[in-house]
Design an enzyme around this catalytic site. Sequence first.
Site: not given
Length: 314
Positions: A17, A19, A112, A222, A272
């Site tokens: 999958s 994103e 967030d 990140f 993913h």
Amino acid sequence: MNARTLYPAERGTLRLSFEYFPPKNEEMEKQLFRTVADLSVFTPAFQTVTYGAGGSTKARSLTTVKRMIGEMGLKNTAAHLTCVGAPEAEVDAVIEEFVACGVRHFVALRGDPQGGVGSAYQPFPGGYENAAALVKALRARGDFEISVSAYPEKHPESADVAADIDMLKRKVDNGATRAITQFFFDNDDFERYLERLRRAGIGIPVVPGVLPINNLAQVMKFAGLCGARVPEAVVSRLAHLDDQPEERFTEASHIAAEQIVDLARRGVQDFHIYTMNRSPLVAAVCDLVGCARTGGIGQQAAVERQTSRTAAAG
């Protein structure tokens, strides 16, 4: 480990999958839909579109999802949804908008804090308290597929791993059908985490999130924000290649492919992939692990749709 050594018996058993995030301008929009078309050849089980905290990308997320489902024919597109910074009625209205355009799969997230990553989270007055409450609301509205987040290295705001797992269990008890993890690079961390989840009675599929490294400095930033760790073994393979783009691309593709191959050998079948809206590195990884190019909506068709839409708007 060389990713090309993936056993033939494992090929075809991997389910992917992807994103994506909603584009901010016309150029980024073109890049996004080229990427979606490029990666559709790998016949993903689904693709997801992110949604900014407090609905900061609501319009763009909705537009992107509509185009993927309606214009590109990707009926298995999932919409991210957060509950930060909005009352229940507003979130409910967004759910109805997504459902109206064909969404049957949600990725339910708290989002967030409104003050940004690192600030204290406070539920919005009259809003859903957390992701578990959002999952419950979604489940009450229909027989949706509901994915939620999971954190092999612990959510940065959780007091400890036990509290983190307890929150995931609450989401599962409220109707979540799948967990997708934050990206990680140490497969031992994932395996230990999965063992703890199973001991806690969490039996839903837990899909590892894989982030191919287009930009090492960006990924390390990140990781610092979300509590993930970039092992020195990964850093050392890429840090000296800043001025060698071809070598860096090859090394980055092998790092991600090796991670997938190793997880596949541990029994994982679903992955993913965080695409960052770019296809070359992700496609290279998919090729390395033996994913067949059997699907695809066709890049030319996507470009023609975009051209027609632009002409009509003019």
